[in-house]
Design an enzyme around this catalytic site. Structure first.
Site: not given
Ligand code: IDC
Length: 479
Positions: A397, A305
């Protein structure tokens, strides 16, 4: 488990850097186990500075396959201590050190290697240990004589092969994929949709990816795809490049054994400028693409991302990373993240036309779109529908919840999204196949401490919904 920040090369002195030391013929052979050929070699290298050191230990199994292992050695000097280890459970008693495998690296076939390591301290000198044992066998660098075959066959420890009920695995059915127009096509040149799950960060939830959970994904969920999310920051790859490369390789092998496509996600997120990780990406993708070049089921996702950067910066990154992959694996599909957290630019006021007007300089490339169903609704769906007419898209994702990864599953919006993706034959991976206590996790908290991953009793509401969507029959054309 957090890794300490790695010391940089600036502080290193060369005295402790012994180079790869392969141990052979160090000790007499122990009594051979009645059932299995044994044998191992170990290389132990260190970088040390005043009073501290990092050790990298590569174990190679020269005997029959094992499903778990325990490495033993003794420090020659009384002042040497393991202070923090990784990729194994480390313990020390007196001078004797033991490292036990974790769920994700316990399986070592004949000839297979795994890399573990630790930070240590020392008070006097820091000599390297000279003898190692693996599951009690002294590592001599050669294989101990195979015992005569037993009269009754031993219980098989071979990994399960998992043809899905009544059919071929997704990889057997579709073979090598390639991009055809705006679609992903199988070996017959026909468009297909892959449906599967993403790991959580493997630095945090490595214990969720083991033979039982992957069997459940392949057989019970009938997943086509397993996305391996390797964070670069946040205690990920940058803290231990060799160790994380190894973990990803092992998970690709596990997916392959079960006939699933493996998507290698270079999970950059913060900072959002992919250029920050350009050299890491080149090093990582050179290694994994060399290792998996002969496979037909590996998809490379080079930038999870990007955010806060222009499309031209992302394109510049992609134009430098893709040739590194192509040098080893010329026909693999590569997926490029898009602007504003892979929203095709929408979350920062853009849209897909910036990509159409300036695509990356490579064939066989798709573009990532991510959404979180409780946050991203009609305007994002409309943009995907427009973009899908002009660009090959893959939803590498998405969550059924809001963009934080938490909150309740929005099943109405999720259903609208998945119906749209099904209609457009856009593949997807759901965030996450893990037991983190957050709404997006498919497994209930604590599931990964146990051995059962099948059925719905171990699932959260999001997990129940996703399993229902993923396990419906695939529609893979066979000619
Ligand atoms: C989130 C996880 C969370 C963690 C965080 C850390 O759900 O448990 O603490 O990352 O960076 C994304 C990202 C993905 C995120 C997810 C939800 O690719 O890493 O995971 N998210 O926030 N993009 C949009 C949402």
């Amino acid at each position: 488990m957090k890794h300490p920040p790695r010391r940089t090369g600036r502080l290193l002195v060369t005295a402790g850097a012994v180079g790869a030391l392969t141990l052979g013929a160090l000790a007499s052979l122990p009594a051979t186990s009645a059932m299995a050929a044994t044998g191992c070699s170990v290389s132990y290298t260190t970088n040390s500075w005043s009073g501290g050191f990092t050790a990298s230990v590569t174990i190679t199994n020269l005997g029959d396959a094992v499903s778990s292992w325990s490495l033993g050695f003794s420090f020659p000097d009384n002042g040497q201590r393991v202070t923090q280890g990784w990729s194994a459970t480390w313990s020390q008693s007196g001078n004797a050190v033991t490292a036990r495998s974790q769920s994700w690296n316990g399986s070592l076939g004949n000839g297979a290697s795994t890399n573990i390591g630790f930070n240590g301290s020392f008070t006097g000198a820091n000599p390297s240990p000279t003898s190692f044992t693996l599951n009690g066998t002294v590592c001599t660098g050669s294989t101990n004589p195979t015992p005569p075959p037993p009269t009754t066959p031993p219980p098989t420890t071979a990994p399960p092969t998992t043809p899905p009920p009544g059919g071929q695995t997704p990889v057997a059915a579709n073979g090598q994929l390639r991009v055809c127009g705006v679609n992903l096509c199988n070996q017959y040149g026909r468009p297909i949709q892959l449906r599967g799950m993403s790991t959580h960060g493997i630095q945090w939830f490595g214990n969720c990816y083991n033979p039982a959970s992957l069997d459940a994904l392949a057989i019970d969920w009938r997943a086509d795809l397993f996305r391996i999310a390797m964070y670069v920051q946040e205690d990920g790859y940058e803290t231990d490049p060799a160790g994380f490369t190894n973990r990803v390789n092992n998970l690709v092998d596990e997916a392959t054994r079960r006939g699933m496509y493996a998507m290698i996600d270079f999970h950059l997120l913060t900072p959002g400028d992919p250029m920050f990780n350009l050299e890491r990406a080149k090093t990582f993708f050179a290694a994994v693409s060399a290792r998996h070049a002969a496979k037909n089921n590996v998809i490379y996702e080079i930038a999870n991302e990007p955010n806060g950067v222009s499309w031209s910066t992302i394109k510049n990154y992609a134009d430098q990373v893709i040739p590194v992959i192509r040098a080893n694996d010329p026909d693999a599909v590569v997926i490029v993240g898009t602007r504003a957290w892979s929203s095709l630019g929408v979350s920062e006021g853009g849209n897909h036309t910036e990509i159409v007007n300036n695509p990356v300089n490579a064939n066989n490339v798709m573009y990532a779109f991510h959404f979180y169903a409780a946050s991203h609704k009609d305007n994002y769906r409309a943009e995907v529908e427009r973009a899908a007419a002009r660009l090959p898209l893959f939803v590498t994702e998405f969550g059924t919840v809001d963009y934080t990864g938490d909150g309740a599953a929005d099943l109405a919006s999720s259903t609208q999204w998945l119906d749209l993706l099904d209609r457009l034959k856009i593949g997807y991976a759901n965030w996450t196949f893990s037991d983190k206590a957050e709404g997006s996790a498919a497994l209930r908290p604590g599931t990964c401490n146990g051995g059962n991953y099948t059925g719905t009793s171990v699932l959260t509401p999001s997990g129940v919904f996703m399993r229902d969507r993923i396990r419906t029959p695939d529609n893979f054309p066979t000619s």
